[in-house]
Design a protein around this motif. Sequence first.
Motif, PDB file in Angstrom:
ATOM      1  N   MET A 235      67.343  -8.675  38.842  1.00  0.00           N
ATOM      2  CA  MET A 235      66.858  -9.224  40.110  1.00  0.00           C
ATOM      3  C   MET A 235      65.447  -9.785  39.943  1.00  0.00           C
ATOM      4  N   ARG A 236      64.587  -9.077  39.217  1.00  0.00           N
ATOM      5  CA  ARG A 236      63.225  -9.586  38.979  1.00  0.00           C
ATOM      6  C   ARG A 236      63.267 -10.926  38.259  1.00  0.00           C
ATOM      7  N   GLU A 237      64.193 -11.022  37.311  1.00  0.00           N
ATOM      8  CA  GLU A 237      64.298 -12.267  36.542  1.00  0.00           C
ATOM      9  C   GLU A 237      64.754 -13.427  37.426  1.00  0.00           C
ATOM     10  N   LEU A 238      65.727 -13.153  38.307  1.00  0.00           N
ATOM     11  CA  LEU A 238      66.206 -14.209  39.205  1.00  0.00           C
ATOM     12  C   LEU A 238      65.100 -14.623  40.173  1.00  0.00           C
ATOM     13  N   VAL A 239      64.336 -13.648  40.653  1.00  0.00           N
ATOM     14  CA  VAL A 239      63.227 -13.965  41.558  1.00  0.00           C
ATOM     15  C   VAL A 239      62.227 -14.870  40.848  1.00  0.00           C
ATOM     16  N   ALA A 240      61.866 -14.502  39.615  1.00  0.00           N
ATOM     17  CA  ALA A 240      60.878 -15.301  38.871  1.00  0.00           C
ATOM     18  C   ALA A 240      61.398 -16.721  38.628  1.00  0.00           C
ATOM     19  N   LYS A 241      62.669 -16.810  38.317  1.00  0.00           N
ATOM     20  CA  LYS A 241      63.274 -18.116  38.030  1.00  0.00           C
ATOM     21  C   LYS A 241      63.223 -19.044  39.244  1.00  0.00           C
ATOM     22  N   ARG A 242      63.390 -18.462  40.431  1.00  0.00           N
ATOM     23  CA  ARG A 242      63.549 -19.300  41.620  1.00  0.00           C
ATOM     24  C   ARG A 242      62.369 -19.195  42.598  1.00  0.00           C
ATOM     25  N   ASN A 243      61.289 -18.617  42.148  1.00  0.00           N
ATOM     26  CA  ASN A 243      60.102 -18.532  43.009  1.00  0.00           C
ATOM     27  C   ASN A 243      59.301 -19.822  42.886  1.00  0.00           C
TER      28      ASN A 243
ATOM     29  N   PRO B 285      66.685 -29.008  47.329  1.00  0.00           N
ATOM     30  CA  PRO B 285      65.989 -27.887  46.684  1.00  0.00           C
ATOM     31  C   PRO B 285      66.938 -26.729  46.357  1.00  0.00           C
ATOM     32  N   GLU B 286      66.622 -26.069  45.254  1.00  0.00           N
ATOM     33  CA  GLU B 286      67.418 -24.913  44.864  1.00  0.00           C
ATOM     34  C   GLU B 286      67.325 -23.826  45.928  1.00  0.00           C
ATOM     35  N   PHE B 287      68.381 -23.057  46.039  1.00  0.00           N
ATOM     36  CA  PHE B 287      68.345 -21.900  46.925  1.00  0.00           C
ATOM     37  C   PHE B 287      68.464 -20.640  46.059  1.00  0.00           C
ATOM     38  N   PRO B 288      67.674 -19.621  46.305  1.00  0.00           N
ATOM     39  CA  PRO B 288      66.612 -19.589  47.306  1.00  0.00           C
ATOM     40  C   PRO B 288      65.279 -20.017  46.700  1.00  0.00           C
ATOM     41  N   PHE B 289      64.292 -20.196  47.585  1.00  0.00           N
ATOM     42  CA  PHE B 289      62.888 -20.186  47.153  1.00  0.00           C
ATOM     43  C   PHE B 289      62.480 -18.719  47.301  1.00  0.00           C
ATOM     44  N   SER B 290      62.529 -17.989  46.203  1.00  0.00           N
ATOM     45  CA  SER B 290      62.360 -16.531  46.279  1.00  0.00           C
ATOM     46  C   SER B 290      60.884 -16.152  46.299  1.00  0.00           C
ATOM     47  N   ASN B 291      60.247 -16.513  47.402  1.00  0.00           N
ATOM     48  CA  ASN B 291      58.822 -16.196  47.614  1.00  0.00           C
ATOM     49  C   ASN B 291      58.665 -14.699  47.917  1.00  0.00           C
ATOM     50  N   PRO B 292      57.442 -14.208  48.116  1.00  0.00           N
ATOM     51  CA  PRO B 292      57.273 -12.753  48.286  1.00  0.00           C
ATOM     52  C   PRO B 292      58.093 -12.126  49.420  1.00  0.00           C
ATOM     53  N   PRO B 293      58.109 -12.688  50.647  1.00  0.00           N
ATOM     54  CA  PRO B 293      58.939 -12.025  51.666  1.00  0.00           C
ATOM     55  C   PRO B 293      60.423 -12.046  51.310  1.00  0.00           C
ATOM     56  N   TYR B 294      60.885 -13.200  50.823  1.00  0.00           N
ATOM     57  CA  TYR B 294      62.301 -13.292  50.464  1.00  0.00           C
ATOM     58  C   TYR B 294      62.648 -12.257  49.404  1.00  0.00           C
ATOM     59  N   SER B 295      61.793 -12.143  48.413  1.00  0.00           N
ATOM     60  CA  SER B 295      62.115 -11.253  47.295  1.00  0.00           C
ATOM     61  C   SER B 295      61.955  -9.785  47.699  1.00  0.00           C
TER      62      SER B 295
END
Lengths: 326, 529
Positions: B115-123, B146-156
């Motif tokens: 999950m951390r890796e996916l967040v980093a990839k799409r942040n 745009p790619e989904f999601p934009f895994s910014n801090p609240p999203y992540s």
Amino acid sequence: MITISLYKTFTHSALRKRGWGFWVGATMALLPALAQAQTEVDAIMMNKNNFCTGIMYGHNSWKNYWEGTLKRDNANLGTVSSQAIMVMGNYGLKDNLNLLFAVPYISTKASAGTLAGMSGIQDGSIYLKWMPVEIKKGNQYFSVYGIAGASTPLTNYVKDYLPLSIGLGSSNFSGRLMLDYQKGNWFATASAAYFLRSKVQIDRAAYYTTQMHYTSTVQMPNALNLNLRAGWRSSTLIAEAVLDRFQSQGGFDISRNNMPFLSNQMNATRLGVNAKYTLTSIEGLSFIGNAMFTLEGRNMGQTTSWGAGIFYIIDFNRKQKSDDKK
Amino acid sequence: MTKNKLMSSKPKLAWAILCGGLLILAACNKSLNDRSADFPVLNPLKTDANAGDWRPILLASANEFTVPAPLPVFGAPYALEINEIKALQQNISASQLEQINYWGAGTVLRWNETMRELVAKRNLAPVQNADGTYPIPSAANPFGYPEFPFSNPPYSARAYAYLSVAQYDALVACAYYRRLYNRQAPYQIDAQVKALLPANNQPTYPSEEAVVTGATLEIMRRLFPADIALVQAKADQLLQAKLAAGMIVRSDWEAGIALGRSVGLRAAARAGADNMGRAVGTPAEWAALEANAIARNETPWISLEIPKRPPMLPNFGRVRPFLFDSLTTIAIRPPAPPSTRSPQFQQELAEVKSFANGITREQERMVHFWADGVGTYTPPGHWNAIAAEDFVAARFSEVRWARNLALLNMSLMDAGITCWDTKYFYFNPRPSQMDPSIKTTTGLPNFPAYTSGHSTFSGAAATILGHILPSRATAYVAMAKEASDSRLFGGIHYRSDCEVGLAPRKKSRGLCHHPRTNGWGRLSPSRNR
């Protein structure tokens, strides 16, 4: 005046004694700044016990850059520029073996957005330049050079802040093979170099490239450099065109709208000119100017750079001879 | 000068230097010491065999979903399953061993890392359109731009929370049925099956790794739909690794996947109704935020991106928290930040400028260490990484891993909710908006300043982790303080943002004991460390 004769008749060897071409290019520390002079890349040698030293100013800027292979601009950076002041030297250990060094101070800034520029002393570099072969036939000369180099950061600058960090932070070793051909005043030089780059320590404990890495250590891709230069040489003037290719041997592309990273695949093809004028009125004093433009690149800015410098040659032989006469 | 003379003496020095350089290079080992790759195989200190009695978070009870009785271990169908393991164990390749060891470090751990890796990839924030507006990522079109999601801090923060909560509930249900059916592990039943990972002699139907994976698949396919093929491939590797290691048979896995998916769907249903769908807001709502600040006679926040980008998830503060209700979000909102017209504000602005103009190298290190900005796993991910390294050392069982990460990630999500509620209620400007000469040494986030997200996340994380691992409590508090300070040093926050943001950790500690969650919360910090 015992040295006047040095300039009276131009020969290939005499040129060696007096010449030193420079060009400023962002070769070893690519994206962030213009980095260092590639003094090791020209086919000019200092004679034994001659020391050429000087100072060079360089300016480097880009508005467009390549995000991977996609060319774009970024309104939040505007134009990214860097300026460098470099102290350089070249000492003739032997007629065919020279020791060169350079120390740059660099400052960077972005014209738009909120990101702060950085400044500081970047990487010091030294090179040993050796000419094992020199063949003369009539007015033609052919020579072969081997150049070994090393560079390392002189300060603990922030590496992980591209495109505004002042360097990439790796220690580099390079080996270059260079061939030079001259007929009359016309010459052509071709060289190829391989750069071995050390790992880099960054301030973060983990980072993402194309996968997560749970370490502060970044593995840097090695790099290849090809350099072609051709033009006219005389005892007073060197004018040349330069074509240069820098190619990372690995690395990854910046993802869409991401920031650049140290271990990106940074490639660039650049074209430029370089000139050096040596005064006849003041012996040993010369001026250098150059300009380079990036034709094509990857994960780098489309850089326009120019530089200017002033150099002076101190001949320790002559001093010794004068001392002997007293 | 002849060639012979040249070759006789002068080259020696050059050759010596060249060869020396090459030797140094040969000594430069290019391998990296990756902490995640070096994690040891998990051999829990306690089995937590009674976890079927632990209170789930979303399920009404551990046996809410029915798991059918397993195959008897003496019949032909089971023998076929044992044969599958024996066949795999005949010829285990180096890469299979690598997979066995990788997943052996812990299923909860490895999926958390994924999950951390996916967040980093799409942040990554979307690039603007040609007309200066910005496209909004859509779950309906995850493969386009745009790619989904934009895994910014609240999203992540929310993504980590749902993943951990679903995994925890799945493991509680799993523990219930493992005890109920008590089917032994294949290495206990057949002496020819070798256990290639630590054998704790716990029942394996349904498989722990499978319930975690089933729950994970359901969460990740919704939160990171474009990455589901990658996630499924990892799940397949996990199955192969656990079969080859002799830890489970295929029916353990299949029952676990089914149970895990049911639990994952329950968590996904909550996520579908938690108000996140409205978090982006509308242009009318964005305008109202500005109008409200002006009506209060304050300077409204303005995006400093070029072109101006809509604020990040302005309605995230209305997302339904895990540990309290939305009315509590409002009740615990901190008092207003210093007015931009106050002397205190001017003083705090001057302080930011002093750091922007005279940051030390050590302060720069803190700024970059805690930046967790674009293209990273975000501050919540950073705290998951910190927790994971300590949890590895603590040798928790899988269910305890999941419980502790659920505690951490519910706290982080709820901290994010209170922080975003506060940011958009006060809608105050960043230092660089009030004084454009303030340049920042890290990226300027595209949302209001008060309170600092890093401070709020870090305060919550340090508090809950300090309960889980009291011996590390002091260290966590120090880390949180550094994370908080780093935002002031970086020139993007005022001191008030950081100090008030860090302070609610006291509250979130209290909230772990909130009546609504008390039964679950009590399982956690005191009795069940």
